[in-house]
Design a protein around this motif. Structure first.
Motif, short mmCIF file in Angstrom:
data_model
loop_
_atom_site.label_atom_id
_atom_site.label_comp_id
_atom_site.label_asym_id
_atom_site.label_seq_id
_atom_site.Cartn_x
_atom_site.Cartn_y
_atom_site.Cartn_z
N ARG A 229 0.84 -1.19 0.00
CA ARG A 229 0.00 0.00 0.00
C ARG A 229 0.87 1.24 0.00
N THR A 230 0.26 2.38 -0.24
CA THR A 230 1.01 3.63 -0.28
C THR A 230 0.64 4.47 0.93
N GLY A 231 1.53 5.40 1.26
CA GLY A 231 1.27 6.30 2.39
C GLY A 231 1.05 7.71 1.90
N ASN A 232 1.82 8.64 2.45
CA ASN A 232 1.63 10.06 2.14
C ASN A 232 2.64 10.56 1.11
N ILE A 233 2.24 11.58 0.41
CA ILE A 233 3.20 12.33 -0.39
C ILE A 233 3.95 13.25 0.57
N LEU A 234 5.30 13.21 0.54
CA LEU A 234 6.09 14.06 1.42
C LEU A 234 6.52 15.33 0.70
N TYR A 235 6.69 15.18 -0.61
CA TYR A 235 7.20 16.29 -1.42
C TYR A 235 6.68 16.11 -2.82
N SER A 236 6.33 17.20 -3.47
CA SER A 236 5.96 17.08 -4.89
C SER A 236 6.32 18.36 -5.61
N GLU A 237 6.50 18.21 -6.90
CA GLU A 237 6.97 19.34 -7.70
C GLU A 237 6.39 19.24 -9.11
N ILE A 238 5.94 20.38 -9.61
CA ILE A 238 5.47 20.48 -10.99
C ILE A 238 6.27 21.59 -11.65
N THR A 239 6.84 21.29 -12.80
CA THR A 239 7.60 22.32 -13.51
C THR A 239 7.11 22.42 -14.94
N ASN A 240 6.63 23.61 -15.31
CA ASN A 240 6.35 23.85 -16.72
C ASN A 240 6.96 25.19 -17.11
N VAL A 241 6.70 25.65 -18.33
CA VAL A 241 7.37 26.88 -18.79
C VAL A 241 7.03 28.08 -17.91
N GLU A 242 5.83 28.09 -17.37
CA GLU A 242 5.41 29.26 -16.61
C GLU A 242 5.78 29.20 -15.14
N LYS A 243 5.71 28.01 -14.58
CA LYS A 243 5.92 27.96 -13.13
C LYS A 243 6.55 26.67 -12.65
N ASN A 244 7.04 26.77 -11.42
CA ASN A 244 7.60 25.63 -10.72
C ASN A 244 6.95 25.67 -9.34
N ILE A 245 6.09 24.68 -9.07
CA ILE A 245 5.41 24.68 -7.77
C ILE A 245 5.87 23.48 -6.97
N ILE A 246 6.58 23.80 -5.86
CA ILE A 246 7.07 22.75 -4.96
C ILE A 246 6.20 22.76 -3.71
N LEU A 247 5.82 21.57 -3.25
CA LEU A 247 5.03 21.47 -2.02
C LEU A 247 5.67 20.48 -1.05
N TYR A 248 5.76 20.91 0.21
CA TYR A 248 6.26 20.03 1.29
C TYR A 248 5.10 19.70 2.22
N ARG A 249 5.12 18.47 2.71
CA ARG A 249 4.11 18.07 3.68
C ARG A 249 4.50 18.65 5.04
N TYR A 250 3.54 19.18 5.74
CA TYR A 250 3.80 19.68 7.09
C TYR A 250 2.79 19.10 8.06
N GLU A 251 3.33 18.56 9.17
CA GLU A 251 2.46 18.03 10.21
C GLU A 251 2.46 19.02 11.36
N TYR A 252 1.32 19.61 11.63
CA TYR A 252 1.18 20.56 12.76
C TYR A 252 1.36 19.81 14.08
N PRO A 253 1.72 20.53 15.17
CA PRO A 253 1.87 19.86 16.47
C PRO A 253 0.60 19.08 16.87
N ASN A 254 -0.55 19.51 16.44
CA ASN A 254 -1.79 18.78 16.80
C ASN A 254 -2.07 17.60 15.88
N GLY A 255 -1.15 17.34 14.93
CA GLY A 255 -1.28 16.16 14.08
C GLY A 255 -1.96 16.42 12.74
N SER A 256 -2.56 17.58 12.54
CA SER A 256 -3.21 17.81 11.25
C SER A 256 -2.14 18.10 10.18
N ILE A 257 -2.52 17.84 8.95
CA ILE A 257 -1.56 17.85 7.85
C ILE A 257 -1.94 18.91 6.83
#
Ligand SMILES: [Zn+2]
Length: 431
Positions: A229-257
Motif C-alpha cells: 500500500r502507499t502512504g503520504n506524499i512528502l514532497y511534490s513538484e510540478i515544472t512547466n514553462v510558466e511555473k515551478n510549484i514545490i510542495l512540502y508536507r507539514y504536520e502541525y503539532p496537533n497532528g493535522s496535515i
C-alpha cells in the motif's frame, strides 16, 4: 478389442514403473530438501517466524505424500463450505474446520477472486483437511491447521510491512494520468497529487508534453519486497514553462496535515478550480450554441467530461443547500461555502452516501458521481461558481489563499522540510 484394452493396461503399468515412480521419488527428494531449508531459516529467525508464516512456507512444510494441495480463486457465490464439500470432506470434519475458522474470521460468501488454499489428506476412512488458508486481503490470511493433538487450531497472519520512501521523477509525454501510470505511480498517489495541485493547476490545460513532475512518497513493502500500500506524499513538484510549484508536507503539532511551498505559503484556496480528478474540460464558460436547445446562449458554467461514475468533490468546505432533481440540471447539488461563495454540480449519476440538504462537507470530499442526467448530451459534470449571487467563470476567478505559516509553525516547518530534503537526497543516491 479386449486385447487392445489389455495392451493399453500393460502400457499403463509399464509407464507407472518407469516414469511415474522415479518422478515421485525425485519429487519426494525435492520436498525433503525444501523442508530442511525452511527448518534452517526457522532456527535462525525463530521469533520472526512465529509471526510470519507465509503461505509458501507452510505449503512446502505440509506437502507430503498422501496430501494434495489445491488453490481456489472464488467466483461469485462460492463459500468455504462448498469448497470443502466439493473435496468430499465429511460433514463432521467440515463443521470442525469451519468452527475453528470462525474463531478468527466471519465466514460468509467469499468475495470474487478471493483466494483459498487447501491441503487435503486422502486416507482410507475418507478425506480430511490438513490445512486451510483464506486470504482476507493483500496482507492478512487466516490459517486453520491440525496441531499435534489432532485438533484444529487457527492462526491469523499479517505480513509485516516496512515503510520505504520512493522518489519518482518523470517527464510528461501524453497527459499527466497516462504518464503517471507509465511511471508506475499508484492511483492513490495520483489522486493525492491531483488534489494537492487542484487549486492552482488544471492538469488538462496547464500541463503539457515535456513538463516535469517529481513525487516523493511513502510505500509499504511486505517481506517479499512487494508494495502492498502507499502512504503520504512528502514532497511534490510540478515544472512547466510558466511555473515551478514545490510542495512540502507539514504536520502541525496537533497532528493535522497541510502542504506548503518552500517559503511556507499555501496554494490552497477557498475553492478548487477543478472539483474532479482526471476530467477533460469540455466546454468553457461563455457564449456557445446550446447543444440541445440549438440557440446561442451564454454557458454559465464549466463542463468537465469524464466516464460515468467518476467521483465529484466539494470544491470547498460548506453546507449542502440542495441535493435532488432540478429540471434540466438532472441530479443536482448546491453547496454554500460562505455568504459570498456558492458552487453547483449538475447532471450527476448519483449522490455520495449521506449527502443531503443541511449536511456539512469538507473541501475535496466526494459528494456525488458524474453522470448524464437531465438535459445532457453525454457524461459530463456541469460546474458553476456563484459569487454574490452571480454566476462567474470558475477557471479565471481569483480566489484568496489560505494563511501562510507563522511563528512556531514556521520553525517546525523548516525542520520538517530539511528532514524531507535529506530523505530525498538519500533516496536519489540509492537510485
Ligand atoms: Zn454545462
Amino acid at each position: 478389442m479386449f486385447q487392445k484394452i489389455l495392451k493399453k493396461r500393460a502400457n499403463l503399468k509399464l509407464s507407472l514403473v518407469f516414469v511415474i515412480i522415479p518422478f515421485l521419488i525425485i519429487l519426494i527428494f525435492i520436498f525433503k530438501s525444501f523442508d530442511q531449508n525452511s527448518e534452517n531459516i526457522e532456527n535462525k529467525n525463530q521469533e520472526l517466524e512465529n509471526n510470519l508464516i507465509t503461505v509458501k512456507d507452510f505449503l512446502f512444510n505440509q506437502f507430503n505424500s498422501g496430501a494434495i494441495k489445491i488453490e481456489f480463486k472464488a467466483r461469485n457465490g462460492d463459500s468455504i463450505q462448498k469448497i470443502l464439500y466439493d473435496q468430499k470432506i465429511s460433514p463432521v470434519e467440515v463443521s470442525n474446520v469451519l468452527g475453528a475458522l470462525r474463531r478468527e474470521y466471519n465466514i460468509g460468501a467469499l468475495k470474487k477472486d478471493q483466494k483459498v488454499y487447501l491441503i487435503v489428506k486422502k486416507e482410507k476412512n475418507g478425506n480430511f483437511v490438513s490445512r486451510l488458508t483464506v486470504n482476507v486481503d493483500n496482507i492478512t490470511s487466516i490459517h486453520v491447521f491440525l496441531n499435534k493433538d489432532n485438533v484444529y487450531e487457527t492462526k491469523r497472519v499479517t505480513k509485516i510491512l516496512t515503510k520505504k520512501n520512493h522518489l519518482i521523477e518523470t517527464t510528461i509525454d501524453r497527459g499527466v494520468y497516462r504518464t503517471a501510470k507509465q511511471s508506475g505511480i499508484e492511483n492513490s498517489i495520483v489522486a493525492q497529487f491531483a488534489k494537492l495541485y487542484g487549486f492552482e493547476v488544471d492538469f488538462q490545460r496547464d500541463l503539457k508534453k515535456n513538463d516535469k513532475i517529481k513525487i516523493f512518497y511513502e510505500k509499504y513493502l511486505d517481506d517479499d519486497g512487494v508494495s502492498q500500500r502507499t502512504g503520504n506524499i512528502l514532497y511534490s513538484e510540478i515544472t512547466n514553462v510558466e511555473k515551478n510549484i514545490i510542495l512540502y508536507r507539514y504536520e502541525y503539532p496537533n497532528g493535522s496535515i497541510a502542504y506548503f511551498t518552500p517559503d511556507g505559503k499555501s496554494i490552497e484556496k477557498s475553492l478548487m478550480r477543478t472539483p474532479i480528478n482526471g476530467a477533460k474540460l469540455s466546454s468553457r464558460y461563455g457564449f456557445r450554441i446550446h447543444p440541445i436547445l440549438g440557440y446561442n446562449q451564454i454557458h454559465q458554467g464549466t463542463d468537465f467530461a469524464a466516464p460515468i461514475g467518476t467521483p465529484v468533490m466539494a470544491s470547498g468546505a460548506g453546507t449542502v443547500k440542495y441535493a435532488g432533481w432540478k429540471g434540466g440540471y438532472g441530479k443536482f447539488i448546491s453547496i454554500h461555502h460562505s455568504p459570498i461563495y456558492q458552487t453547483n454540480y449538475a447532471h450527476l449519476q448519483d449522490y455520495a452516501k449521506g449527502i443531503r440538504r443541511g449536511v456539512k462537507v469538507q473541501q475535496g470530499q466526494v459528494i456525488g458521481y458524474l453522470g448524464s442526467t437531465g438535459s445532457s448530451t453525454g457524461p459530463h459534470l456541469h460546474y458553476e461558481v456563484i459569487v454574490n449571487g452571480k454566476k462567474v467563470n470558475s477557471q479565471t476567478l481569483k480566489l484568496p489563499s489560505s494563511n501562510p505559516l507563522e511563528g512556531n509553525n514556521k520553525n517546525f516547518f523548516e525542520m520538517q522540510k530539511r528532514n524531507i530534503d535529506n530523505l530525498i537526497l538519500e533516496a536519489s543516491k540509492k537510485k
